[in-house]
Design an enzyme around this catalytic site. Sequence first.
Site, PDB file in Angstrom:
ATOM      1  CD  GLN A  14     -52.712  80.795  24.426  1.00  0.00           C
ATOM      2  OE1 GLN A  14     -52.640  79.724  23.847  1.00  0.00           O
ATOM      3  NE2 GLN A  14     -51.982  81.844  24.067  1.00  0.00           N
TER       4      GLN A  14
ATOM      5  CB  CYS B 175     -49.891  78.871  22.290  1.00  0.00           C
ATOM      6  SG  CYS B 175     -48.559  79.555  21.277  1.00  0.00           S
TER       7      CYS B 175
ATOM      8  CG  HIS C  55     -51.451  79.195  18.235  1.00  0.00           C
ATOM      9  ND1 HIS C  55     -51.381  79.704  19.517  1.00  0.00           N
ATOM     10  CD2 HIS C  55     -52.529  78.357  18.237  1.00  0.00           C
ATOM     11  CE1 HIS C  55     -52.362  79.208  20.248  1.00  0.00           C
ATOM     12  NE2 HIS C  55     -53.072  78.379  19.499  1.00  0.00           N
TER      13      HIS C  55
ATOM     14  CG  ASN D 214     -56.395  76.634  19.973  1.00  0.00           C
ATOM     15  OD1 ASN D 214     -55.348  76.989  20.507  1.00  0.00           O
ATOM     16  ND2 ASN D 214     -56.948  77.330  18.996  1.00  0.00           N
TER      17      ASN D 214
END
Length: 442
Positions: free
Chosen positions: A63, A69, A363, A384
């Site tokens: 990102q 996110c 997040h 992630n």
Amino acid sequence: MTEIKNETTKKFREAFAADTKQRALQNAVVKNGIMRSAETQEARVENVQVFSVDLETGKVANQKKSGRCWMFAALNTFRHKLINSFQLKDFELSQNYTFFWDKYEKSNYFYENIIATADQELDSRKVAFLLATPQQDGGQWDMIVSLFKKYGVVPKTAMPESKNSSDSSELNNYLNKKLRRDAVVLRTMLEEGQSAEAVQARKEELLQEIYNFLAVSLGTPPDVFDFEYRDENKDYHLDQGLTPLSFYEKYVGVDLDEYISVINAPTKDKPFNKTYTVEMLGNVVGDKPVKYLNVDMTTFKKLAVQQLEQGESVWFGCDVGQSSNRENGIMALNAYEINELFDIDFTMSKAERLDYGESLMTHAMVLTGVDVVDGESTKWKVENSWGEKVGEKGFFVMSDAWMDEYTYQIVVRKEFLNAELLKAWEEEPKVLAPWDPMGALA
């Protein structure tokens, strides 16, 4: 109020100077910093990248310098499906495309809230809340669902990244300047007694400016495009004349109405097995509001495991900065020994952290694996969206205990809910204040 006396400070200084342990710690922490001085090896040993359930997901996305996110995590869950269904390699959906429409819709959502609160003073808590951050990059699962249903999705090749999607600080700065300035315009019109029709007509002119600003900054979203690719067998494919909605239907095909947001918020004001929504939380005006089902942590984890065992990844939201080692990709309560380093007790319960502003969801990521031993989860594999230079090529390990304390939301299929939870989900949600911690945007 009681002031600090110089004699008291002198006493503290002398006590510190006489403590050889404190002075030894001072040398280490001053040179190396708090986190490096407190880092443990134990957490690395306990959280290795091996899982009994481990889904194939492809490379980790990035990102970059943006707060997308939640968007990346949602698009990644679709990407996993496409990679497996169509034998794609290193494939991504366009985050920039979804980013454009989110900014566009959030602007209108802000305008409508400014109009709705025009009878309140500028220093009212709701108006001040709106003006503090007219819009931002973050979002919630139900907000991304609203965008997908209205605008569909496109491959990254149809609308690649731009400078301002990969680094959104300048865009957000000037978009918020414009929105605050527009709030002056709309509130002034209403204060002058101008008609609702006149206000809406002016709002439409302001939205044209928003569209122009976004198109210049991010590019123009495609209406029609071709999807051209080679699969892992090197076979060529070309699908022409697709729209974003037809692409979603043909290649993603996920029934978003079958997914719900489940949270774990163990505070007194939010009993378990009840549903909640948050006032003024959303992006697409006219779509269904954000809705959560609050459950205990045992149920929460059981639902996540069930979906993973069915071969499907899980969107989730957490407070990623808490006891988290970014470099090694480890989220564990024993990642750092901060209490021992300072001989200070920083411990709070999950409910206390939420109630006292110490923690909230910051997040969103994706659960792509879990280690189940004797029927109990012990650690979780996390995809992630920070690129491959952190963790294990971008993947993190989350201990089960860390999940208990700092994970707040998962998105799962309704089919995993038992009859009691399904009944609870169908109930009318309690409306929470805009500033409630469950209104946090990932």
